[in-house]
Write an enzyme that holds these catalytic residues in place. Structure first.
Site, short mmCIF file in Angstrom:
data_model
loop_
_atom_site.label_atom_id
_atom_site.label_comp_id
_atom_site.label_asym_id
_atom_site.label_seq_id
_atom_site.Cartn_x
_atom_site.Cartn_y
_atom_site.Cartn_z
N ARG A 295 -6.75 -16.00 -70.95
CA ARG A 295 -7.00 -16.03 -72.40
C ARG A 295 -5.77 -15.56 -73.16
NH1 ARG A 295 -12.53 -14.95 -71.09
NH2 ARG A 295 -12.13 -12.75 -70.73
N CYS B 81 -12.84 -21.61 -59.83
CA CYS B 81 -13.29 -20.29 -59.37
C CYS B 81 -14.08 -20.39 -58.06
CB CYS B 81 -14.10 -19.60 -60.46
SG CYS B 81 -15.53 -20.54 -60.99
N PHE C 188 -16.04 -26.45 -70.84
CA PHE C 188 -16.83 -25.39 -70.20
C PHE C 188 -16.53 -24.07 -70.91
CE2 PHE C 188 -15.60 -28.55 -66.96
CZ PHE C 188 -16.83 -28.96 -66.48
N1 SAH Z 1 -14.33 -20.46 -69.78
C1 SAH Z 1 -15.42 -19.55 -69.96
C2 SAH Z 1 -16.27 -19.41 -68.70
C3 SAH Z 1 -16.84 -20.70 -68.19
S1 SAH Z 1 -18.22 -20.48 -67.18
C4 SAH Z 1 -14.91 -18.20 -70.44
O1 SAH Z 1 -13.69 -17.94 -70.37
O2 SAH Z 1 -15.71 -17.39 -70.91
C5 SAH Z 1 -18.79 -22.09 -66.96
C6 SAH Z 1 -19.51 -22.69 -68.15
O3 SAH Z 1 -19.75 -24.06 -67.85
C7 SAH Z 1 -20.87 -22.11 -68.48
O4 SAH Z 1 -20.89 -21.73 -69.83
C8 SAH Z 1 -21.88 -23.26 -68.26
O5 SAH Z 1 -22.89 -23.30 -69.26
C9 SAH Z 1 -20.99 -24.46 -68.39
N2 SAH Z 1 -21.38 -25.68 -67.67
C10 SAH Z 1 -21.77 -25.80 -66.39
N3 SAH Z 1 -21.88 -27.10 -66.05
C11 SAH Z 1 -21.54 -27.82 -67.17
C12 SAH Z 1 -21.45 -29.20 -67.46
N4 SAH Z 1 -21.68 -30.12 -66.52
N5 SAH Z 1 -21.05 -29.57 -68.69
C13 SAH Z 1 -20.81 -28.64 -69.64
N6 SAH Z 1 -20.85 -27.32 -69.41
C14 SAH Z 1 -21.23 -26.91 -68.19
#
Ligand code: SAH
Length: 386
Positions: free
Chosen positions: A206, A330, A222
């Site tokens: 970040r 991850c 995501f």
């Molecule tokens: N980048 C974020 C963490 C991501 S965690 C941070 O820094 O805080 C992964 C995220 O992907 C979750 O919020 C989940 O809701 C989302 N997710 C999972 N599968 C998905 C999909 N197929 N399409 C969209 N979002 C998805």
């Protein structure tokens, strides 16, 4: 005293201080699940101590090497050591961090996150479940948290023979907790959010985004609660779009943007990212792609690799010239080398000129146990796409 006996010739990994003993290495065990055991060689000498579970491939997770029996003092010591590392390296820039990172802090099966005075515990194994009360007490005594909340609603507990738990252990945890990180502010929903509420492990990335986003248009795939979007906008991005399938996450992303005064430059889109990148044109020139672990076990690896490739291929193919892409994985089963290979093959198929301008692993509060390379799970490549 419970003990297990290793098959002849199976002591090597213990001697190399790897904290896992697989069921196939055990000659003899008659131990109730979750109990502490002495791990013995065929001729009876004690090599290590850990806790046992007959239900899982990893039959013993080790706490100590040599013949000293793990006791409460050891747990106190480990928790104090973990805190010392965070105080040296993390607390200067944030009040939200992982205090205990399971095997990474030599406390297998235990995750403890600290959010501005409130603790969240996640217990992943039957052995650690037995130590839960002791650990909670030590945390109360040493850290004096305002509250302790348990988020042991993790899929992995089922194979351990444990039920899902989501509840208060001590004090009262508010519904939303405000934390700060590198001069940004975020709200964390410990009780209903994903994992323990916030992805502290992306802190360094970040910050990287914040440093590099000046003037960019950002697409945060995501996005969860918008961490990267807030970082980019505070770093001077012109606009950020957060895409996630969870409405709750996007609602909190909006609150997070408001808290940081950047909501006028933010849009949230509820969508499946795989469909979104198929259907939409990508006009943004700074992309963050941080999917959930696409693979949860070794069997799912080839599917997951296809998923990572498809994602990266679509993005690399569609982005405009002069784009930066932070692409993450991850999954514990995909190491940085393998991830780079996948992204290489995506770049090749996309027929774009791609440079790796940065690589990043997990931050200081997610230590990697040097004897257990499996504790390294997060990797990110920063790409420049011409
Ligand atoms: N980048 C974020 C963490 C991501 S965690 C941070 O820094 O805080 C992964 C995220 O992907 C979750 O919020 C989940 O809701 C989302 N997710 C999972 N599968 C998905 C999909 N197929 N399409 C969209 N979002 C998805």
């Amino acid at each position: 005293m419970h003990k297990i006996v290793l098959k002849k010739g199976k002591e090597k990994s213990v001697l190399q201080r790897h904290p896992w003993i697989f069921s196939g290495a055990i000659a003899h065990a008659q131990v109730p699940d979750g109990e502490m055991v002495a791990v013995c060689t065929y001729d009876g000498s004690i090599l290590a101590w850990g806790y046992y579970n007959s239900r899982t491939d990893i039959a013993v997770r080790l706490l100590t090497f040599g013949d000293s029996h793990p006791d409460t003092d050891l747990l106190v010591q480990r928790i104090r050591n973990s805190l010392m590392v965070r105080e040296k390296c993390v607390t200067q820039c944030t009040n939200a961090y992982r205090l205990i990172h399971s095997e990474g802090d030599m406390l297998p099966g235990l995750i403890v996150d600290w959010y501005n005075g409130h603790c969240v515990m996640q217990i992943l194994t039957a052995g650690m479940e037995q130590l839960k009360g002791t650990i909670a007490q030590i945390i109360q005594d040493t850290l004096k948290p305002k509250s302790i909340y348990e988020r042991s609603d993790h899929e992995g507990r089922k194979i351990e023979g444990l039920k899902q738990i989501n509840g208060q252990i001590y004090g009262t945890t508010p519904d939303l907790i405000e934390i700060h990180e590198n001069n940004m502010r975020f709200l964390v929903d410990i009780k209903h959010g994903q994992k323990t509420g916030f992805f502290c492990d992306q802190r360094d990335n970040r910050n990287t985004i914040k440093t590099l986003a000046q003037g960019s248009e950002v697409l945060n795939l995501f996005s969860y609660t918008g961490g990267f979007s807030v970082a980019a906008l505070l770093g001077g991005a012109q606009f950020a779009t957060s895409v996630d399938s969870s409405q709750e996450a996007l609602d909190l992303a909006l609150e997070n943007c408001k808290m940081n005064g950047v909501h006028a430059k933010h849009t949230a889109v509820k969508a499946n990212v795989f469909d979104y990148i198929n259907d939409m044109e990508i006009k943004q020139n700074f992309i963050v792609c941080d999917p959930p672990a696409l693979v949860k076990n070794k069997k799912g690896l080839s599917n997951a690799l296809r998923g990572y490739k498809e994602l990266n291929l679509k993005i690399i193919k569609k982005v405009p010239h002069n784009t930066l892409l932070l692409t993450c994985s991850c999954s514990r089963f995909v190491d940085i080398k393998l991830f780079q290979q996948v992204v290489f093959s995506a770049a090749l198929d996309a027929r774009r000129e791609v440079r790796i301008i940065g690589k990043c692993l997990q931050p200081f509060d997610h230590p990697v146990n040097i004897y257990c390379p499996e504790t390294e799970y997060l990797k990110a490549l920063l790409l420049y796409i011409h």
